[in-house]
Design an enzyme around this catalytic site. Structure first.
Site, PDB file in Angstrom:
ATOM      1  N   GLU A   7      77.287 -16.200 -75.924  1.00 58.71           N
ATOM      2  CA  GLU A   7      77.557 -16.943 -75.943  1.00 58.71           C
ATOM      3  C   GLU A   7      77.776 -18.063 -75.093  1.00 58.71           C
ATOM      4  O   GLU A   7      77.453 -19.349 -75.330  1.00 58.71           O
ATOM      5  CB  GLU A   7      78.925 -17.299 -77.170  1.00 58.71           C
TER       6      GLU A   7
ATOM      7  N   ASP B 102      71.588  -1.774 -78.842  1.00 59.03           N
ATOM      8  CA  ASP B 102      71.571  -0.473 -79.071  1.00 59.03           C
ATOM      9  C   ASP B 102      72.715   0.502 -79.150  1.00 59.03           C
ATOM     10  O   ASP B 102      73.930   0.071 -78.488  1.00 59.03           O
ATOM     11  CB  ASP B 102      70.838   0.303 -77.995  1.00 59.03           C
TER      12      ASP B 102
END
Ligand code: NOJ
Length: 534
Positions: free
Chosen positions: A257, A200
């Site tokens: 990641e 967001d």
């Protein structure tokens, strides 16, 4: 090998309005599970769920009170886990909408920051500042929803900053402990198995520590802004959109990641659109992002598409996320078509979404060509609707429940829906469209399949062909495959000279009709046609 998310199609589930399994009138996670066959049948690669965490729902989940949990209306953590497992078993990715720039004012972090006073352990977890000597707010920053972006708290004799509602205090990402706490939220959900996040307001993590005033938006530029809210009267250059924000996004992406190279995080960039490209590159920042250029466009002119790609052109390695519709803006077919919104127009816009370069986001109901719902003032639930009535009815008109079957509440709930189902959606239910081979839904499935089967449509570069308004034409090209995509934005037939298409193969998947004769092509009103170039 390209990552899975490049060119993927994600289905945006607005959970509260998707399907109510429990009869309380609110959509829930078991409801999403119950409709997973439908989602899988669309052919999409995954879903992103609107915020699922416990929240006082001042801004319907975008005010999180507990990042570890699941909102009771939506079910329990086990329900989420069941949904996640079932989605994975079908090969669908699951992304969460994570709201980490601000929290709810009911989040324990904020309560402690407030009650612990100016020297407590979480004193600086939020953006606190003294009033000016004249007693007014610390600076001129405006809230996106209007009015000063500051709220005074007598307990601390200070203001705290809120970019949205006053119940959404801004977390201070300059404070290392607060930053780490927010990053840990990502760890938690990634370790529970989610495939990534929609982030967001991704341009807003850092604020200017010197609290410099924002400059105004020049008066003659104000009219083009969709929400003429007070917040949009200034450029948000110091409360948000700082160039160093990219460092935070980078930290977020690395954290994501670290849980596996196939995890994906894309951001929402609602201001200073040109920065989206800079904030999401292969070297730095998030994997991808979307802006509001196309979400706020209201005129059916090809210019809005060109403008979007122009803002991205400075960052040729940026991979965009493409969205024409979501829970914040009027539904696409009504935004562009007004009273003339037709199934043909809905199909063309859907074809456009799937043909553009980027990771595509489908907002629930877009595949049905749903128009915007009109609601009376006493039916509104979005705080923004109340603030700007009657000029702007807020965001409820695009948030009404999914129409599943004809009959009571269009099959969404056995109870009383939290937001009424739209009378405009009668006749457009999933069940009815599934019986009609010409329906928007049937077309959406074909269009998604076409994209899936075409490396050019999924991964190709996009080159515009120079055609005059109202025809938009571009070629997508990837490793030996080239697909020309043509769209007639007008409600009248058009003939276009297109010598570059002579000899091309007109594909069977199309909206409306197309007639290729030598070096020219005829397009029926609101047609979308695809041609494989030799
Ligand atoms: C963007 C969300 O999409 C919107 O619904 C929300 O009101 C704001 N961010 C604040 O979190």
């Amino acid at each position: 090998m390209e990552p899975w998310w490049k060119g993927a199609v994600l289905y945006h589930v607005y959970v509260r309005s998707f399907f109510d399994s429990g009869g309380d009138g609110h959509g829930d996670l078991p409801g999403v599970l119950a409709k997973l066959d439908y989602i899988e049948g669309l052919g999409v690669d995954g879903i992103w769920l609107s915020p699922i965490h416990p929240s006082p729902n001042r801004d319907w989940g975008y005010d999180v009170a507990d990042y570890a949990g699941v909102q009771a209306d939506y079910g329990a953590l086990e329900d989420f886990q069941r949904l996640l497992d079932a989605a994975h078993a079908r090969g669908l990715k699951v992304l969460l909408d994570e709201v980490l720039s601000h929290t709810s004012d009911e989040h324990p972090w904020f309560v402690e920051s407030l009650t612990g006073g100016q020297t407590g352990p979480k004193a600086d977890w939020y953006v606190w500042a003294d009033p000016k000597d004249d007693g007014t707010a610390p600076n001129n920053w405006l809230s996106v929803f209007g009015g000063p972006a500051w709220a005074y708290q007598p307990k601390r004799r200070q203001h705290y900053h809120h970019k949205f509602l006053r119940q959404q205090p801004k977390l201070n990402w300059r404070e290392p402990a607060a930053r780490e706490a927010a990053l840990s939220v990502l760890d938690l959900w990634l370790s529970r198995g989610v495939d990534g996040f929609r982030l967001d307001v991704a341009g807003t993590f850092l604020h200017d520590a010197a609290l410099t005033d924002n400059p105004p938006v020049p008066v003659d530029e104000r009219t083009r802004l969709h929400w003429s809210h007070a917040g949009n009267l200034q450029r948000h250059l110091h409360d948000s959109n700082l160039p160093e924000n990219v460092g935070v996004l980078d930290a977020i992406r690395r954290r994501v990641e670290s849980h596996g190279p196939d995890r994906f995080v894309f951001g929402e960039f609602s201001e200073e659109e040109a920065r989206c490209g800079a904030y999401c590159t292969p070297e730095e920042g998030l994997h991808s992002g979307y802006t509001f250029v196309m979400l706020l466009a209201r005129k059916l002119e090809t210019a809005f598409v060109r403008e979007h790609y122009r803002t991205l052109a400075d960052h040729p390695f940026h991979w965009p996320t493409i969205s024409l519709s979501n829970h914040d803006v009027p539904r696409t077919v009504s935004r562009f078509g007004g009273k003339d919104a037709s199934p043909e127009l809905a199909k063309m816009l859907f074809a456009l979404l799937l043909a553009l370069k980027g990771t595509a986001l489908i907002y629930q109901g877009e595949e049905l060509g749903l128009p915007q719902a009109s609601l009376a003032r006493d039916q509104l639930r979005d705080p923004v609707g109340d603030l700007y009535w009657p000029y702007d009815g807020g965001r409820d008109g695009c948030r009404t429940p999914m129409p599943w079957t004809p009959g009571p509440n269009l099959g969404f709930t056995d109870g009383t829906p939290w937001l009424p189902t739209a009378r405009e959606h009668a006749g457009l239910t999933v069940a009815e469209q599934e019986r009609d081979p010409d329906s928007a839904l049937a077309f959406a499935r074909q269009m998604i399949a076409l994209r899936k089967a075409s490396p050019a449509l999924r991964l190709g570069e996009l080159e515009f062909l120079e055609k005059d308004e109202p025809v938009l034409a571009f070629v997508r090209r990837h490793e030996g495959e080239a697909i020309a995509c043509l769209f007639n934005f007008s409600d009248a037939p058009r003939f276009v000279d297109a010598p570059e298409l002579a000899g091309a193969e007109l594909l069977a998947v199309r909206a409306g009709d197309a007639d290729l004769r030598g070096g020219s092509i005829g397009l029926s009103p609101h047609a979308a046609a695809f041609l494989r170039l030799a």
